[in-house]
Enzyme design. Structure first.
Site, PDB file in Angstrom:
ATOM      1  N   GLU A   1      -5.807 -41.059 -22.944  1.00  0.00           N
ATOM      2  CA  GLU A   1      -4.757 -40.150 -23.396  1.00  0.00           C
ATOM      3  C   GLU A   1      -4.158 -40.597 -24.717  1.00  0.00           C
ATOM      4  O   GLU A   1      -3.852 -39.776 -25.584  1.00  0.00           O
ATOM      5  CB  GLU A   1      -3.663 -40.037 -22.330  1.00  0.00           C
ATOM      6  CG  GLU A   1      -4.060 -39.221 -21.119  1.00  0.00           C
ATOM      7  CD  GLU A   1      -4.348 -37.774 -21.471  1.00  0.00           C
ATOM      8  OE1 GLU A   1      -3.648 -37.202 -22.332  1.00  0.00           O
ATOM      9  OE2 GLU A   1      -5.292 -37.200 -20.892  1.00  0.00           O
TER      10      GLU A   1
ATOM     11  N   CYS B   1      -9.268 -21.534 -26.696  1.00  0.00           N
ATOM     12  CA  CYS B   1      -8.101 -21.128 -27.479  1.00  0.00           C
ATOM     13  C   CYS B   1      -7.906 -22.101 -28.642  1.00  0.00           C
ATOM     14  O   CYS B   1      -6.863 -22.729 -28.802  1.00  0.00           O
ATOM     15  CB  CYS B   1      -6.874 -21.097 -26.570  1.00  0.00           C
ATOM     16  SG  CYS B   1      -5.478 -20.162 -27.241  1.00  0.00           S
TER      17      CYS B   1
ATOM     18  N   CYS C   1     -11.764 -15.403 -27.735  1.00  0.00           N
ATOM     19  CA  CYS C   1     -10.938 -14.569 -26.859  1.00  0.00           C
ATOM     20  C   CYS C   1     -11.763 -13.786 -25.839  1.00  0.00           C
ATOM     21  O   CYS C   1     -11.314 -13.558 -24.703  1.00  0.00           O
ATOM     22  CB  CYS C   1     -10.094 -13.613 -27.696  1.00  0.00           C
ATOM     23  SG  CYS C   1      -8.922 -14.465 -28.787  1.00  0.00           S
TER      24      CYS C   1
ATOM     25  N   CYS D   1     -12.248 -15.697 -22.685  1.00  0.00           N
ATOM     26  CA  CYS D   1     -11.035 -16.252 -22.077  1.00  0.00           C
ATOM     27  C   CYS D   1     -10.683 -15.512 -20.788  1.00  0.00           C
ATOM     28  O   CYS D   1     -10.701 -14.265 -20.747  1.00  0.00           O
ATOM     29  CB  CYS D   1      -9.878 -16.155 -23.064  1.00  0.00           C
ATOM     30  SG  CYS D   1      -8.302 -16.753 -22.398  1.00  0.00           S
TER      31      CYS D   1
ATOM     32  N   CYS E   1      -3.086 -11.709 -22.711  1.00  0.00           N
ATOM     33  CA  CYS E   1      -2.581 -12.473 -23.859  1.00  0.00           C
ATOM     34  C   CYS E   1      -1.853 -11.569 -24.851  1.00  0.00           C
ATOM     35  O   CYS E   1      -2.424 -10.615 -25.386  1.00  0.00           O
ATOM     36  CB  CYS E   1      -3.742 -13.187 -24.550  1.00  0.00           C
ATOM     37  SG  CYS E   1      -3.246 -14.186 -25.970  1.00  0.00           S
TER      38      CYS E   1
END
Length: 362
Positions: free
Chosen positions: A47, A203, A210, A213, A219
């Site tokens: 991370e 994204c 898109c 998605c 959206c």
């Protein structure tokens, strides 16, 4: 600049989770190195490395880091020089210094165990903020902990048409509310990874996919044809330009003089070439420290970009015929470009040293 307005109401949480996890089960990333043999330590290192750095870049660094420092005790016991050396090229070196400090805190203050019982406890370690703590807890323990990294911010601002730069407190509060609303109490590790994968693979900042998605029909940004407008960028300020001269002083054995930078600030703790504001300061330093050195000219200036400014670097060649033993003081070392040491180097310094092979003797 857009003004902040209240965003539309969030989607039904169960609908959102079902569609997201359905997509993740088919297309999500499940074979990344830190997803194997999961532990708080491995997830934490990944991370930190992934902050402002792409997965493809991080994989090699992570694997080398794990090979050298397989657990938090090994990292805590290491010299900072070695940690920075393995970080060289990843940039944002404060991450590496904080990683080293946090490992020492875990060993000396927490008995070698990460305090993953709460976001508040984990974010008390150096370099771990609220979102990073949430990601570590969710990925390493499976417990519920919302996240809001850059990828998640992009997904949520587009999905809901959230106006305003996400760095503004009122916008960030709205995004945290949405993250809290959607985060489930089950499959938390998969949900967290799915949110990050959505931003990283669908994204994306430019040219989002898109049509692939799972939230194409939901959206707000897509419905408006305004995907490019979200999230709103940070208000631009012209980056100032600074200049520096980097001295490439080579002794009769072909070694280059390096100095260790202060532990904090620009390139903190890394080894670098001596730097000067102007030619006069460089020559004065040589006259005082290396009186028999000979300046041989300058290389072409190049620019290195930082987050808040641009640094114009002019390398200056110089030769020291007789080095002797007078320069073996603390904070300096003679570096052989043909037999590099395992020390942390800033990217432009590393590039300059690599160019000074035995075939380019001064």
């Amino acid at each position: 600049m857009s003004t902040f307005v209240k965003a539309p109401q969030p989607l039904d949480a169960e609908y959102f989770r079902t569609r997201l996890l359905g997509w993740f089960d088919q297309y999500g990333r499940t074979h990344l190195p830190w997803q194997q043999d999961r532990s708080p330590y491995r997830v934490w290192v990944s991370e930190i490395m992934l902050q402002q750095t792409q997965v493809a870049t991080v994989i090699g660094y992570f694997e080398r880091f794990m090979q050298r420092f397989p657990d938090v005790a090994a990292l805590a016991a290491a010299d900072q020089d070695e940690v920075l050396h393995l970080w060289t090229g990843l940039g944002y070196y404060a991450r590496a210094r904080n990683l080293h400090r946090a490992a020492q805190c875990v060993v000396h203050e927490h008995g070698g165990e990460f305090p993953v019982e709460s976001v508040e406890a984990l974010s008390g370690l150096p370099g771990i903020g609220r979102s990073t703590a949430g990601a570590i807890i969710a990925q390493a323990t499976g417990h519920r902990a919302p996240i809001l990294d850059g990828n998640v911010k992009r997904v949520l601002t587009r999905l809901h048409g959230v106006e305003g730069w996400p760095g503004r407190p009122e916008v960030e509060r709205r995004l945290w509310q949405l993250a809290e609303h959607y985060t489930p109490h089950w499959r938390c590790a998969d949900f967290t990874q799915a949110m990050m994968d959505m931003g990283a693979t669908l994204c994306t900042r430019r040219r989002p996919s898109c049509l692939l998605c799972p939230f194409e029909a939901d959206c707000v940004a897509h419905a408006r044809g305004e995907e490019h407008r979200f999230p709103e960028p940070k208000p631009k300020k012209e980056k100032p330009v600074r200049q520096t001269l980097m001295l490439m002083l080579r002794d009769e054995d072909g070694r280059i003089l390096l100095e260790q930078r202060p532990s904090s600030g620009l390139w903190g703790g890394l080894w670098g070439l001596p730097q000067f504001d102007d030619q006069g300061a460089l020559e004065a330093w040589l006259g005082h420290e290396m009186s028999d050195s000979v300046v041989q000219g300058q290389w072409r200036c190049f620019t290195h970009a930082f987050t808040h400014f641009r640094l114009e670097i002019t390398p200056v060649q110089a030769h020291l015929p007789h080095q002797g033993n007078r320069h073996a003081e603390a904070g300096r070392r003679w570096y052989d470009p043909d037999q590099p040491d395992s020390i942390g180097l800033a990217a432009p310094v590393k590039a300059l040293l690599e160019s000074l092979s035995s075939s380019t003797l001064l």
